[in-house]
Write a protein that holds these residues in place. Structure first.
Motif, mmCIF file in Angstrom:
data_model
loop_
_atom_site.group_PDB
_atom_site.id
_atom_site.type_symbol
_atom_site.label_atom_id
_atom_site.label_comp_id
_atom_site.label_asym_id
_atom_site.label_seq_id
_atom_site.Cartn_x
_atom_site.Cartn_y
_atom_site.Cartn_z
ATOM 1 N N PRO A 8 -0.810 -5.916 1.694
ATOM 2 C CA PRO A 8 -0.734 -4.935 2.858
ATOM 3 C C PRO A 8 -2.168 -5.147 3.494
ATOM 4 O O PRO A 8 -3.070 -5.421 3.222
ATOM 5 C CB PRO A 8 -1.018 -3.636 2.026
ATOM 6 C CG PRO A 8 -0.284 -4.124 0.678
ATOM 7 C CD PRO A 8 -0.801 -5.479 0.248
ATOM 8 N N ILE A 9 -1.807 -4.749 5.077
ATOM 9 C CA ILE A 9 -2.773 -4.910 6.020
ATOM 10 C C ILE A 9 -3.173 -3.619 6.746
ATOM 11 O O ILE A 9 -2.271 -3.054 7.361
ATOM 12 C CB ILE A 9 -2.550 -5.935 7.104
ATOM 13 C CG1 ILE A 9 -2.732 -7.391 6.381
ATOM 14 C CG2 ILE A 9 -3.674 -5.899 8.208
ATOM 15 C CD1 ILE A 9 -2.388 -8.454 7.174
ATOM 16 N N MET A 10 -4.221 -2.899 6.575
ATOM 17 C CA MET A 10 -4.261 -1.401 7.407
ATOM 18 C C MET A 10 -5.516 -1.937 8.359
ATOM 19 O O MET A 10 -6.495 -1.809 7.706
ATOM 20 C CB MET A 10 -4.572 -0.472 6.413
ATOM 21 C CG MET A 10 -4.528 0.907 7.373
ATOM 22 S SD MET A 10 -4.741 2.335 6.286
ATOM 23 C CE MET A 10 -6.463 2.243 5.730
ATOM 24 N N THR A 44 -0.235 1.707 9.455
ATOM 25 C CA THR A 44 -0.789 2.133 10.695
ATOM 26 C C THR A 44 -2.173 2.698 10.136
ATOM 27 O O THR A 44 -2.355 3.442 9.252
ATOM 28 C CB THR A 44 0.052 3.487 11.084
ATOM 29 O OG1 THR A 44 1.416 2.915 11.160
ATOM 30 C CG2 THR A 44 -0.579 3.839 12.660
ATOM 31 N N PRO A 45 -3.196 2.244 11.037
ATOM 32 C CA PRO A 45 -4.619 2.792 11.068
ATOM 33 C C PRO A 45 -4.458 4.805 10.735
ATOM 34 O O PRO A 45 -3.780 5.259 11.181
ATOM 35 C CB PRO A 45 -5.116 2.738 12.313
ATOM 36 C CG PRO A 45 -4.563 1.441 12.569
ATOM 37 C CD PRO A 45 -3.393 1.724 12.466
ATOM 38 N N ILE A 46 -5.530 5.113 10.010
ATOM 39 C CA ILE A 46 -5.618 6.548 9.523
ATOM 40 C C ILE A 46 -5.689 7.382 10.675
ATOM 41 O O ILE A 46 -5.577 8.547 10.610
ATOM 42 C CB ILE A 46 -6.535 6.833 8.325
ATOM 43 C CG1 ILE A 46 -8.132 6.332 9.109
ATOM 44 C CG2 ILE A 46 -6.377 5.911 7.281
ATOM 45 C CD1 ILE A 46 -9.224 6.762 8.048
ATOM 46 N N MET A 54 1.133 -1.400 -0.090
ATOM 47 C CA MET A 54 0.008 0.064 -0.086
ATOM 48 C C MET A 54 0.961 1.197 -0.030
ATOM 49 O O MET A 54 1.894 1.267 0.630
ATOM 50 C CB MET A 54 -0.767 0.084 1.360
ATOM 51 C CG MET A 54 -1.853 1.293 1.277
ATOM 52 S SD MET A 54 -2.928 1.082 2.769
ATOM 53 C CE MET A 54 -4.066 -0.273 2.088
ATOM 54 N N SER A 55 0.356 2.290 -0.675
ATOM 55 C CA SER A 55 1.101 3.600 -0.793
ATOM 56 C C SER A 55 0.194 4.727 -0.457
ATOM 57 O O SER A 55 -0.646 4.418 -0.044
ATOM 58 C CB SER A 55 1.832 3.777 -1.934
ATOM 59 O OG SER A 55 0.646 4.035 -2.991
ATOM 60 N N GLU A 56 0.724 6.007 -0.167
ATOM 61 C CA GLU A 56 0.171 7.003 0.363
ATOM 62 C C GLU A 56 -1.175 7.276 -0.833
ATOM 63 O O GLU A 56 -1.998 7.893 -0.211
ATOM 64 C CB GLU A 56 1.001 8.150 0.374
ATOM 65 C CG GLU A 56 1.873 7.959 1.624
ATOM 66 C CD GLU A 56 2.714 9.261 1.785
ATOM 67 O OE1 GLU A 56 2.260 10.399 1.868
ATOM 68 O OE2 GLU A 56 4.068 9.160 1.540
ATOM 69 N N THR A 57 -0.854 6.985 -1.895
ATOM 70 C CA THR A 57 -1.897 7.230 -2.981
ATOM 71 C C THR A 57 -3.019 6.218 -2.717
ATOM 72 O O THR A 57 -4.278 6.420 -3.275
ATOM 73 C CB THR A 57 -1.318 7.002 -4.449
ATOM 74 O OG1 THR A 57 -0.758 5.637 -4.546
ATOM 75 C CG2 THR A 57 -0.109 7.829 -4.801
#
Length: 278
Positions: A239-241, A158-160, A1-4
């Motif tokens: 990816p896990i968020m 990390t969670p938002i 996962m990326s910032e986008t």
């Protein structure tokens, strides 16, 4: 996962790349893993029991260094990211492991590894204080970075809702012969070797605090009977968020196997994420 991949929201803190390394060794009761408890003054995961690791430094992966093992393109494919990010993450993994526990995944040649890292104690301190870059250290000491002593393992985001957020890539490494992992770092106040099962037992008893990513990796490692099996594993990295939701009327994190984590969680109020414990 990326910032986008993160929802577009000016209130969502940006992600910072980070590397975490699970250092393992064979013990009488099976594979053991090196764990450290972060000091309560830390701004992220204060007081939590974690694996060595930290954020990618701007200098990581920017200079040419001697490199042995899978090339950045291989790591990029495994993590589904760019080659430049992959190189920086591997360099950060080697640097952070050396800084935080003295384990140095490098050697004089492409097929050797340092047998005693204590001789580089001064450089280790400079690396931790950001007075020296990993690339400069390796070049000055004529050392080859041993990417082949690492394996990719997982990716957690990390969670938002957290004020500090990391896109963390997990690696595994077997403790090199002759080297020892220590607690000579300003970021930890206790370090121990445990089998994954024993570490989870301590968590269930309330002796330690494990955030979900740490718990998840320890849980996965309980399935292996030797470090050779661990190092030979080839997990699919998705990816896990975790996201906050309502579970049984209470606010809780939703992530794979969260029901097992919550069922054994000794004290939910002790989880503080980026906040310092009271």
């Amino acid at each position: 996962m990326s910032e986008t991949d993160t929802p577009v929201d000016s209130q969502v803190p940006p992600l910072k790349d980070a590397s975490t390394v699970m250092v393992v060794r064979d013990g009488d009761a099976g594979p053991e893993i090196f764990l450290q408890r972060r000091v309560v003054a830390m701004e992220f995961a204060a007081g939590m029991t974690v694996f060595p690791g930290g954020g990618v430094d701007p200098s990581d992966g920017t200079a040419e260094i001697a490199w042995a093992g899978p090339a950045p393109a291989w790591w990029a494919e495994k993590f589904a990211i760019s080659e430049s990010r992959a190189k920086a993450l591997v360099c950060a993994a080697v640097r952070e492991t050396f800084e935080e526990c003295g384990v140095l995944l490098a050697g004089p040649t492409a097929d050797t590894v340092v047998s005693d890292s204590a001789r580089y104690r001064e450089a280790r301190g400079k690396l931790e204080r950001r007075e020296l870059s990993l690339a400069t250290f390796l070049v000055e000491e004529a050392l080859v970075l041993r990417a082949d002593l690492l394996r990719p393992w997982a990716n957690w985001v990390t969670p938002i809702i957290e004020p500090r957020r990391y896109d963390t890539y997990f690696f595994v490494a077997v403790l090199p012969n002759g080297q020892r992992a220590d607690g000579a770092t300003s970021e930890a106040d206790d370090v121990r070797w445990h089998t994954p099962a024993a570490a989870l037992d301590r968590w269930r008893a309330g002796a330690t605090v494990l955030l979900p990513p740490t718990w998840s990796q320890l849980d996965a490692l309980t399935r292996f009977t030797s470090t050779a099996e661990i190092f030979a594993a080839d997990p699919v990295i998705t990816p896990i968020m975790p996201v906050f939701t309502q579970i049984d009327g209470l606010d809780a994190l939703d992530f794979p196997e969260n029901h097992r984590y919550l069922a054994d969680l000794p004290d939910r109020t002790r989880l503080r994420g980026s906040s310092r414990p009271s």
